[in-house]
Design an enzyme around this catalytic site. Structure first.
Site: not given
Length: 303
Positions: A151, A183, A233, A116, A212
């Site tokens: 992410k 950002k 963006d 597994r 950004e």
């Protein structure tokens, strides 16, 4: 079966692989050495066998280096010989349902105890590679490349970014330490795009600076203060095209890299690439890829 693989670039870090597998086995077996109460009760430790790692769906393979690591660590915990792993298909290759990807020979206890864990890791990596391949194919011939993001699944970033490379994609940054990304919250904290970029340049002059931008004005401001890379963006296609035109007219041949990000889908991939951006970044490569269904089939036993 097409076994000509994409070039995955740098191999998985062996030290990371060792740590990740140890944690995964502790999770499944309990603290080292751990136990598999079913396998150890029903299979004699002296029994040997052969198992096939098999694809149960079409896709792109990634993560095979973890198989030998899993089996080696399980063998060490059980005090049994390490199984032999015969790899039949390279990472990055397209595979079809029914293909035998690797042949494993050794103690059946080791094969079943490790089953597994090795499937979890290779299925996850192969799912990311398969999803990435769809994007790379959609962008073929456009000059643009698909990028991943941060992410990722906690603890599995090394594997997932390796899988992106196996699928024909490109890694953006590995973490917060290797590239600066300014950002909107950083702009608020610093007071302006210029203030944020200048602060990074002073504190960490050795890193590339990405900014950004949501508007043409922000993109121009970032360009004027020396950003190396612009993240465009959530821009509509027409605005992306205009930003690319303006930036290329102003960067004086010192080509600033441009990335479209946010709200991207496969059916828009070629359209977005045609605006002239260098990259499309797609968080879904790592946060939303389904696994590729793989199985471990015990095909021979020798008592």
């Amino acid at each position: 079966m097409d076994t000509q693989p994409a070039d995955p670039g740098p191999a998985l870090d062996p030290a990371w692989t060792t740590r990740a597998v140890r944690v995964a086995l502790d999770e499944d077996l309990g603290p080292a050495p751990g136990r598999d109460v079913t396998t150890q009760a029903t299979v004699d430790p002296g029994e040997s066998g052969v198992a096939h790692l098999v694809a149960r769906a079409d896709g792109v393979l990634a993560g095979l280096p973890v198989v030998a690591e899993v089996l080696g660590q399980v063998a060490g915990r059980l005090g049994l010989p390490v199984p032999e792993v015969e790899v039949r298909v390279d990472d990055g290759a397209r595979v079809a349902r029914g293909d035998v990807l690797a042949v494993l020979r050794g103690p059946v206890q080791v094969l079943l105890v490790g089953e597994r864990t090795l499937l979890n890791l290779t299925s996850r990596a192969s799912g990311v590679a398969t999803h990435t391949r769809r994007w790379a194919d959609a962008l073929a011939g456009t000059g643009a490349q698909v990028l991943d993001t941060r992410k990722t699944t906690p603890g599995l970033r090394e594997l997932e970014k390796y899988a992106v490379r196996c699928g024909g994609g490109t890694n953006k940054r590995m973490g917060l330490y290797d590239v600066a990304m300014v950002k909107d919250n950083h702009v608020v904290a610093a007071g302006s795009v210029a203030g944020a970029v200048e602060a990074v340049r002073r504190r960490f002059p050795d890193v590339a600076v990405q900014v950004e931008a949501d508007t043409l004005e922000q993109a121009v401001e970032a360009l004027d203060v020396g950003a190396d890379f612009l993240l465009l963006d959530n821009m509509p296609t027409a605005l992306l095209r205009e930003v690319v035109r303006v930036v290329r007219a102003r960067d004086g041949g010192d080509r600033v890299e441009l990335e479209a990000t946010g709200n991207l889908t496969l059916d828009r991939a070629a359209e977005v690439a045609a605006t002239g951006v260098d990259f499309l970044s797609v968080g879904a490569l790592t946060h939303s890829s389904p696994i590729l269904d793989l199985a471990l089939d015990l095909v021979e036993r020798q008592v």
